[in-house]
Write a protein that holds these residues in place. Structure first.
Motif, PDB file in Angstrom:
ATOM      1  N   ALA A  92     -54.091  27.791   3.730  1.00 26.34           N
ATOM      2  CA  ALA A  92     -53.512  26.529   3.252  1.00 26.34           C
ATOM      3  C   ALA A  92     -52.311  26.842   2.378  1.00 26.34           C
ATOM      4  N   SER A  93     -51.535  25.811   2.072  1.00 28.08           N
ATOM      5  CA  SER A  93     -50.437  25.968   1.123  1.00 28.08           C
ATOM      6  C   SER A  93     -51.013  26.280  -0.259  1.00 28.08           C
ATOM      7  N   PRO A  94     -50.292  27.044  -1.067  1.00 33.29           N
ATOM      8  CA  PRO A  94     -50.824  27.445  -2.376  1.00 33.29           C
ATOM      9  C   PRO A  94     -51.315  26.290  -3.244  1.00 33.29           C
ATOM     10  N   HIS A  95     -50.648  25.138  -3.200  1.00 34.14           N
ATOM     11  CA  HIS A  95     -51.063  24.039  -4.072  1.00 34.14           C
ATOM     12  C   HIS A  95     -52.404  23.434  -3.670  1.00 34.14           C
ATOM     13  N   GLN A  96     -52.944  23.845  -2.508  1.00 40.27           N
ATOM     14  CA  GLN A  96     -54.244  23.351  -2.058  1.00 40.27           C
ATOM     15  C   GLN A  96     -55.374  24.338  -2.356  1.00 40.27           C
ATOM     16  N   HIS A  97     -55.057  25.535  -2.806  1.00 41.46           N
ATOM     17  CA  HIS A  97     -56.066  26.586  -2.921  1.00 41.46           C
ATOM     18  C   HIS A  97     -57.212  26.214  -3.853  1.00 41.46           C
ATOM     19  N   ALA A  98     -56.911  25.703  -5.034  1.00 41.16           N
ATOM     20  CA  ALA A  98     -57.967  25.390  -6.009  1.00 41.16           C
ATOM     21  C   ALA A  98     -58.915  24.333  -5.460  1.00 41.16           C
ATOM     22  N   TYR A  99     -58.361  23.334  -4.805  1.00 42.21           N
ATOM     23  CA  TYR A  99     -59.211  22.270  -4.263  1.00 42.21           C
ATOM     24  C   TYR A  99     -60.124  22.800  -3.159  1.00 42.21           C
ATOM     25  N   LEU A 100     -59.589  23.628  -2.272  1.00 42.30           N
ATOM     26  CA  LEU A 100     -60.407  24.166  -1.186  1.00 42.30           C
ATOM     27  C   LEU A 100     -61.496  25.089  -1.715  1.00 42.30           C
ATOM     28  N   GLN A 101     -61.223  25.782  -2.811  1.00 34.95           N
ATOM     29  CA  GLN A 101     -62.266  26.582  -3.437  1.00 34.95           C
ATOM     30  C   GLN A 101     -63.353  25.692  -4.032  1.00 34.95           C
ATOM     31  N   GLU A 102     -62.971  24.534  -4.542  1.00 43.54           N
ATOM     32  CA  GLU A 102     -63.963  23.570  -5.027  1.00 43.54           C
ATOM     33  C   GLU A 102     -64.867  23.108  -3.894  1.00 43.54           C
ATOM     34  N   LEU A 103     -64.302  22.997  -2.687  1.00 42.31           N
ATOM     35  CA  LEU A 103     -65.096  22.559  -1.540  1.00 42.31           C
ATOM     36  C   LEU A 103     -66.030  23.658  -1.038  1.00 42.31           C
ATOM     37  N   GLY A 104     -65.768  24.910  -1.438  1.00 43.41           N
ATOM     38  CA  GLY A 104     -66.656  25.990  -1.019  1.00 43.41           C
ATOM     39  C   GLY A 104     -65.983  27.190  -0.392  1.00 43.41           C
ATOM     40  N   ALA A 105     -64.668  27.132  -0.200  1.00 43.86           N
ATOM     41  CA  ALA A 105     -63.976  28.283   0.398  1.00 43.86           C
ATOM     42  C   ALA A 105     -64.090  29.488  -0.532  1.00 43.86           C
ATOM     43  N   ASP A 106     -64.461  30.631   0.038  1.00 45.47           N
ATOM     44  CA  ASP A 106     -64.583  31.856  -0.753  1.00 45.47           C
ATOM     45  C   ASP A 106     -63.246  32.561  -0.902  1.00 45.47           C
ATOM     46  N   VAL A 107     -62.432  32.531   0.138  1.00 44.73           N
ATOM     47  CA  VAL A 107     -61.111  33.154   0.121  1.00 44.73           C
ATOM     48  C   VAL A 107     -60.112  32.168   0.719  1.00 44.73           C
ATOM     49  N   VAL A 108     -59.009  31.914   0.007  1.00 43.57           N
ATOM     50  CA  VAL A 108     -57.950  31.042   0.531  1.00 43.57           C
ATOM     51  C   VAL A 108     -56.656  31.841   0.567  1.00 43.57           C
ATOM     52  N   ILE A 109     -56.039  31.871   1.724  1.00 45.52           N
ATOM     53  CA  ILE A 109     -54.825  32.657   1.941  1.00 45.52           C
ATOM     54  C   ILE A 109     -53.656  31.724   2.239  1.00 45.52           C
ATOM     55  N   ASP A 110     -52.516  32.039   1.684  1.00 44.81           N
ATOM     56  CA  ASP A 110     -51.310  31.246   1.920  1.00 44.81           C
ATOM     57  C   ASP A 110     -51.021  31.184   3.417  1.00 44.81           C
TER      58      ASP A 110
END
Length: 327
Positions: free
Chosen positions: A187-205
């Motif tokens: 996802a785009s960097p500005h979405q990383h924190a939200y996706l981690q809240e949903l349960g994503a363990d690793v978020v990559i640009d």
């Protein structure tokens, strides 16, 4: 007569006009729509040309019952009236449902539209297109364990979701996590924190040219499952991230990969049996609805929303319109 956003011809602009108020028959339900959500299928249904829907190359302006007709599939509203064969719903019940595509008077871009009662009230009030799309990909195509069959893996079992900030991706992250997987998403960097809240363990640009390399490093080249929600181009990237030496599996909803990946099995194009479980997950608060953006001017704001969807300018939110704000 009721107010509706009407498609008059293939490739034409949607226009607000008067539409005959539907009358429910048999097991049909008449819903007074309060808020409707936009899906890519809505603009594709009336656009001219060719594109992909799910796993198939299609000609746009498909599933048209007749011209003119009313588009729209996702709605939240109140039951106004029911047909004589309806058993589980009554006037006044609040519902949120996917109405279906291609049936006259079922389009939700109107003050009133019809649904078919093939679900209980609890089930019908919790199902949306984005959730069902991910459920089909995971539990029907990839044969993953369902949330109520949660797995405890001796070591991390990774699942890649390419496009986690899409509406479908949001639900996919949560369902994959509830099924016990270690979730990697892009996802785009500005979405990383939200996706981690949903349960994503690793978020990559998603724009990182080394994204595939990083995923392969994290998974040590043994990634068995991937799910692409974006396009053929990103489906190729997801395929490249998979295990290239042992059998692996890729599900796509917006275009197949164009490259050759001999060890990757692509899932091609499940339903009512999952709805009750989905209702329980939402009721328990372990599956979170999409974040949303309310379009201005009710039905009149939907064409601009369609244009944004078609141009790929919607990220991390579901576009919705409030019917009572229509001028």
């Amino acid at each position: 007569m009721v107010k509706a956003l009407i498609a008059h011809k293939a490739g034409g602009e949607l226009q607000i006009g008067e539409w005959e108020k539907p009358v429910p028959k048999g097991n049909e339900i008449l819903v007074k729509n309060k808020v409707v959500a936009l899906n890519p299928v809505d603009w594709k249904q009336v656009r001219e040309g060719f594109g992909s829907l799910g796993f198939v190359l299609i000609k746009y302006n498909f599933a048209v019952p007749q011209w003119p007709f009313v588009v729209g599939a996702d709605t939240a509203g109140v039951v106004e009236a029911v047909g004589p064969d309806v058993k589980n719903l009554k006037p006044g019940d609040k519902v949120f449902a996917f109405a279906g595509v291609g049936s006259l008077n079922y389009g939700t871009y109107a003050e009133y539209s019809l649904l078919v009662e093939n679900l209980s009230a609890k089930e019908a009030s919790t199902i949306g297109l984005g959730t069902l799309t991910s459920a089909v990909a995971f539990y029907h195509l990839l044969k993953l364990p369902r949330p109520r069959e949660h797995q405890s893996f001796f070591r991390p079992e990774y699942l890649l979701i390419w496009g986690g900030s899409s509406s479908t991706g949001n639900y996919a992250i949560q369902l994959a996590k509830l099924s016990g997987y270690t979730v990697i998403t892009t996802a785009s960097p500005h979405q990383h924190a939200y996706l981690q809240e949903l349960g994503a363990d690793v978020v990559i640009d998603r724009s990182d040219p080394e994204a595939v390399t990083k995923i392969r490093e994290i998974t040590r080249g043994r990634l068995r499952y991937a799910y692409d929600t974006i396009s053929s181009a990103t489906a190729d990237l997801a395929a490249q991230a998979l295990d290239q030496e042992h059998e692996s599996h890729l599900a796509v909803i917006a275009g197949a990969p164009t490259g050759s990946y001999p060890k990757v099995k692509e899932a091609n194009s499940f339903g009512v049996s999952f709805y009750e479980e989905l209702g329980e997950l939402l009721a328990a608060g372990v599956l979170r609805p999409n974040r949303y953006e309310v379009l201005p001017n009710g039905l009149a704001g939907i064409p601009e929303g369609h244009a944004r969807l078609a141009a790929g300018k919607v990220s991390g939110v579901k576009l919705v319109a409030r019917i009572d704000e229509t001028p």
